[in-house]
Scaffold this motif. Structure first.
Motif, PDB file in Angstrom:
ATOM      1  N   ALA A  31      96.736  96.302  78.509  1.00  0.00           N
ATOM      2  CA  ALA A  31      95.714  96.218  77.437  1.00  0.00           C
ATOM      3  C   ALA A  31      94.938  94.914  77.835  1.00  0.00           C
ATOM      4  O   ALA A  31      93.845  94.931  77.397  1.00  0.00           O
ATOM      5  CB  ALA A  31      96.760  96.079  76.292  1.00  0.00           C
ATOM      6  N   LEU A  32      95.483  93.789  78.403  1.00  0.00           N
ATOM      7  CA  LEU A  32      94.751  92.909  78.361  1.00  0.00           C
ATOM      8  C   LEU A  32      93.890  92.672  79.875  1.00  0.00           C
ATOM      9  O   LEU A  32      92.884  92.184  79.902  1.00  0.00           O
ATOM     10  CB  LEU A  32      95.685  91.319  78.769  1.00  0.00           C
ATOM     11  N   ARG A  42      98.405  86.806  83.071  1.00  0.00           N
ATOM     12  CA  ARG A  42      98.580  85.539  83.116  1.00  0.00           C
ATOM     13  C   ARG A  42      98.879  85.050  81.970  1.00  0.00           C
ATOM     14  O   ARG A  42      98.412  85.337  80.717  1.00  0.00           O
ATOM     15  CB  ARG A  42      96.961  84.819  83.380  1.00  0.00           C
ATOM     16  N   ILE A  43     100.161  84.142  81.838  1.00  0.00           N
ATOM     17  CA  ILE A  43     100.920  83.790  80.661  1.00  0.00           C
ATOM     18  C   ILE A  43      99.981  82.958  79.776  1.00  0.00           C
ATOM     19  O   ILE A  43      99.822  82.979  78.447  1.00  0.00           O
ATOM     20  CB  ILE A  43     102.117  82.970  81.330  1.00  0.00           C
ATOM     21  N   ALA A  44      98.937  82.131  80.397  1.00  0.00           N
ATOM     22  CA  ALA A  44      98.093  81.103  79.839  1.00  0.00           C
ATOM     23  C   ALA A  44      97.203  82.181  78.669  1.00  0.00           C
ATOM     24  O   ALA A  44      96.541  81.496  77.869  1.00  0.00           O
ATOM     25  CB  ALA A  44      97.201  80.288  80.640  1.00  0.00           C
ATOM     26  N   GLY A  45      96.937  83.428  79.299  1.00  0.00           N
ATOM     27  CA  GLY A  45      95.853  84.086  78.546  1.00  0.00           C
ATOM     28  C   GLY A  45      96.510  85.105  77.518  1.00  0.00           C
ATOM     29  O   GLY A  45      95.828  86.330  77.270  1.00  0.00           O
ATOM     30  N   LEU A  46      97.691  85.021  77.142  1.00  0.00           N
ATOM     31  CA  LEU A  46      98.438  85.793  76.294  1.00  0.00           C
ATOM     32  C   LEU A  46      98.038  85.712  74.824  1.00  0.00           C
ATOM     33  O   LEU A  46      98.641  86.816  74.119  1.00  0.00           O
ATOM     34  CB  LEU A  46      99.929  85.847  76.706  1.00  0.00           C
ATOM     35  N   ALA A  47      97.524  84.629  74.424  1.00  0.00           N
ATOM     36  CA  ALA A  47      97.211  84.482  73.119  1.00  0.00           C
ATOM     37  C   ALA A  47      96.685  85.779  72.415  1.00  0.00           C
ATOM     38  O   ALA A  47      95.952  86.461  72.936  1.00  0.00           O
ATOM     39  CB  ALA A  47      96.331  83.268  72.740  1.00  0.00           C
ATOM     40  N   ARG A 102      99.736  90.018  68.016  1.00  0.00           N
ATOM     41  CA  ARG A 102      99.106  90.617  66.934  1.00  0.00           C
ATOM     42  C   ARG A 102      98.675  91.823  67.222  1.00  0.00           C
ATOM     43  O   ARG A 102      98.679  93.026  66.391  1.00  0.00           O
ATOM     44  CB  ARG A 102      97.926  89.429  66.566  1.00  0.00           C
ATOM     45  N   ALA A 103      98.090  92.108  68.676  1.00  0.00           N
ATOM     46  CA  ALA A 103      97.201  93.369  68.871  1.00  0.00           C
ATOM     47  C   ALA A 103      98.324  94.419  69.313  1.00  0.00           C
ATOM     48  O   ALA A 103      98.241  95.436  69.280  1.00  0.00           O
ATOM     49  CB  ALA A 103      96.613  93.270  70.078  1.00  0.00           C
ATOM     50  N   PRO A 148      87.685  88.689  75.944  1.00  0.00           N
ATOM     51  CA  PRO A 148      87.638  89.961  75.688  1.00  0.00           C
ATOM     52  C   PRO A 148      88.601  90.592  74.942  1.00  0.00           C
ATOM     53  O   PRO A 148      89.597  90.159  74.649  1.00  0.00           O
ATOM     54  CB  PRO A 148      87.877  90.721  77.216  1.00  0.00           C
ATOM     55  N   ARG A 149      88.111  91.592  74.298  1.00  0.00           N
ATOM     56  CA  ARG A 149      89.144  92.243  73.276  1.00  0.00           C
ATOM     57  C   ARG A 149      90.392  92.942  74.078  1.00  0.00           C
ATOM     58  O   ARG A 149      90.133  93.484  75.175  1.00  0.00           O
ATOM     59  CB  ARG A 149      88.452  93.094  72.507  1.00  0.00           C
ATOM     60  N   ILE A 150      91.313  92.982  73.424  1.00  0.00           N
ATOM     61  CA  ILE A 150      92.779  93.848  73.764  1.00  0.00           C
ATOM     62  C   ILE A 150      92.517  94.949  73.695  1.00  0.00           C
ATOM     63  O   ILE A 150      92.291  95.423  72.351  1.00  0.00           O
ATOM     64  CB  ILE A 150      93.793  93.209  73.098  1.00  0.00           C
ATOM     65  N   ILE A 151      92.443  95.812  74.660  1.00  0.00           N
ATOM     66  CA  ILE A 151      92.607  97.384  74.315  1.00  0.00           C
ATOM     67  C   ILE A 151      93.827  97.798  73.784  1.00  0.00           C
ATOM     68  O   ILE A 151      94.966  97.556  74.094  1.00  0.00           O
ATOM     69  CB  ILE A 151      92.286  97.986  75.734  1.00  0.00           C
ATOM     70  N   ALA A 152      93.881  98.984  72.928  1.00  0.00           N
ATOM     71  CA  ALA A 152      95.102  99.421  72.109  1.00  0.00           C
ATOM     72  C   ALA A 152      95.670 100.310  73.325  1.00  0.00           C
ATOM     73  O   ALA A 152      95.176 100.665  74.254  1.00  0.00           O
ATOM     74  CB  ALA A 152      94.578 100.389  71.194  1.00  0.00           C
TER      75      ALA A 152
END
Lengths: 100, 510
Positions: free
Chosen positions: B375-376, B380-385, B389-390, B463-467
């Motif tokens: 989805a991301l 990368r763990i740093a970019g998991l924020a 929610r998604a 970038p948006r997280i894809i469903a």
């Protein structure tokens, strides 16, 4: 020194050479060859075992020989798979380099 | 061990035929899937895995009802001439875990490994579905084989099926990881084979039950034990021979990583348990058991520290596998105490429960991480924020799996660590307890590190997280929930793991 002892020592030497090669070498092809040396040592050991375990009036114990045949087939397939992987790795690397 | 105790009483048990079925069914599925082609491989695989699941349940039920181990003499030839299949409590537990995890992996893999169009063949889906069946065959053979040479063949089969799973996508770095894995595994199995030759030369049989009665502490046996243990340790990726595991498990597609981390490393671990507890019970195994546990302790600490230092999620999970494998080896000195004691029985149950608990939890975590990475677009763990929610379902599955690894009640990890801790305190070996508790703290560290990041608010710039599709997430969550509820096994009236171990049978009916 009987023949069985001599072959047993040969098996030990092969195993030692194989282990040494597998640990020391960095080239993958050499390590595959080292694995085969190690395997040859193990198979020879099975042969020696077959000789030593001879029952009264028999030429040798057939079970280890049956095991060796299976072992050789397995080792052969393992080598083939490893070499195929190595060739594919080489081809993929070459294609990547050509793209750059 | 009393003479004849290991020779099973129910050699002609008709339920023994189930063991043959458990091995033959996935093999038949594998051959059929390969011959009908990639377009229909998925359907064939799902059908045969469902059959295998039913067989596993039947085996567990048969052992549960009778309280005896099952056995089957192939072709009616009994050992030492013939080859026997045997299923005791250990095998039954592992076979059930295999059926469960492989089934989950198959359901999870449906979204990634569907045929490109109905009836069209493609290399990757065909490889995945056939290899999935082949891994099941190899694992079932390991759980049920009754002699050391069949176990060697099963080990090699497992290697041949697991290695291609690592490099399914065919990228150069995964091919390299697969080759490295292959070389470690081949060395491991040749050393195992050498040990087998030595044992045969000393006792003229490779049947586990017969060997256990004949083995005496003498140089040939010690050499064989050392060779086999070294080989199996390399295949299990116990520290310091763990180097091949992280790149191989982290580089594979998520479904394959789940299978490799959950089950494949347990195959060689199971063989070590068989070797030391079933083949060599006559050996004074204090020192080797302590050595194995010391390596396990080092693995727990090193693996956890390395997991904390990873920047990528899949590598973190792979290093966590290195640490959790360490826990498995802590059972050796605890379970090899005075034979028949409740301490040994508790430690054995605890160790096997840890294997099952880790299998379910780790598969769930790899699947959840795969969904998140998909989805991301990265892991990368740093970019998991913002991931929590998604993708709340996947994140929950990851968190539950992590909680089971940490050992929160009522998870299987909790019960496993409780049993091992109790055993280590009761047998006066408190230092292993200290290792377990420290490892638990580290596990908290790396699980919370991921969960905490994922709970954070996402930057608008990213970038948006894809469903993500719901099926895969649901499968991961189901496995995590199972792992979380495994601790309830303590309520069962019978300790399944101990079935077929006469020396420990006193405590089996607690």
């Amino acid at each position: 020194m009987t023949g069985a002892t001599l072959f047993g020592l040969c098996a030990a030497v092969l195993v030692g050479l194989g282990l040494y090669g597998a640990i020391v070498h960095h080239l993958i092809l050499r390590r595959i060859v080292a694995f085969n040396l190690l395997g040859a040592g193990a198979f020879l050991l099975f042969g020696v075992v077959a000789r030593r375990g001879t029952g009264a009036g028999m030429g040798g114990d057939p079970v280890p020989q049956a095991l060796v045949i299976t072992g050789i087939v397995v080792a052969f397939s393992a080598t083939a798979l490893a070499v195929a992987l190595l060739l594919r790795l080489h081809a993929v690397r070459a294609a990547e380099d050509a793209d750059r | 061990m009393t003479p004849g105790a290991a020779v099973l009483p129910c050699a002609g048990d008709p339920a023994g035929a189930l063991l043959v079925l458990a091995i033959v069914l996935p093999t038949a599925g594998f051959l059929l899937a390969l011959s009908v082609g990639g377009g229909r491989a998925e359907r064939v695989a799902l059908l045969f895995l469902a059959g295998g699941f039913a067989v596993a349940i039947a085996i567990v039920a048969a052992i549960w009802r009778s309280g005896h181990a099952l056995s089957y003499a192939l072709g009616g030839w009994t050992p030492p001439l013939g080859i026997a299949l045997r299923a005791d409590g250990l095998s039954a537990v592992m076979a059930m875990t295999t059926a469960l995890v492989v089934g989950a992996v198959a359901l999870f893999g449906r979204q990634n490994f569907a045929a490109p169009a109905p009836g069209v063949e493609a290399r990757v889906p065909l490889s995945f579905w056939t290899l999935l069946l082949a891994v099941t065959t190899a694992l079932n053979l390991i759980w049920f084989a009754g002699d050391l040479f069949s176990l060697y063949v099963a080990l090699e089969l497992l290697t041949f099926t697991a290695v291609p799973l690592v490099c399914l996508d065919g990228r150069a770095d995964t091919l390299e990881a697969a080759l490295r894995y292959m070389l470690f595994a081949l060395m491991g199995s040749v050393l195992y084979l050498l040990g087998t030759a030595l044992l045969y030369s000393a006792y003229g049989t490779l049947d586990i039950a017969l060997l256990s009665e004949r083995v005496r502490p003498e140089p040939a046996v010690w050499t064989a034990a050392a060779l086999m243990t070294a080989g199996l340790v390399a295949k299990t990726a116990l520290f310091p021979l763990h180097l091949w595991l992280p790149p191989a498990h982290a580089g594979a597609p998520p479904a394959a990583s789940a299978l490799l981390s959950a089950l494949v490393v347990k195959g060689s671990f199971f063989l070590l348990v068989r070797l030391w507890f079933d083949v060599l019970p006559g050996l004074p195994s204090r020192a080797p058991a302590e050595l194995l546990a010391a390596l396990g302790a080092a693995a727990v600490l090193m693996g956890s520290v390395l997991a904390l230092r990873q920047a990528r999620l899949k590598l973190l999970i792979a290093y966590s596998t290195v640490a959790q494998i360490g826990y498995l080896f802590l059972m050796f000195p605890l379970a090899s105490g005075p034979a028949g004691g409740p301490v040994a029985a508790g430690a054995l149950t605890g160790g096997m429960l840890q294997a099952v608990s880790h299998a379910t939890a780790k598969a769930a975590m790899f699947m959840a991480a795969g969904v998140m990475a998909g989805a991301l677009g990265h892991d990368r763990i740093a970019g998991l924020a913002g991931t929590a929610r998604a993708l709340p379902m996947s994140m929950f599955a990851f968190g539950l799996g992590g909680a089971a690894l940490i050992g929160l009640p009522p998870s299987g990890g909790f019960l496993a660590k409780w049993l091992l801790l109790t055993a280590s305190v009761q047998s006066g070996q408190w230092w292993w307890a200290a290792v377990m508790l420290t490892g638990g703290l580290f596990t908290c560290g790396y699980v919370f590190m991921v969960v905490g990041r994922a709970m954070g608010e996402k930057d608008a710039s990213e970038p948006r997280i894809i469903a993500a599709p719901i099926t895969g997430q649901a499968v991961a969550l189901a496995l995590a929930v199972i792992s979380m509820l495994l601790g309830l096994a303590a309520l069962a009236p019978l300790d399944l793991v101990l079935v077929g171990r006469p020396t420990l049978a006193v405590v089996a009916c607690r």
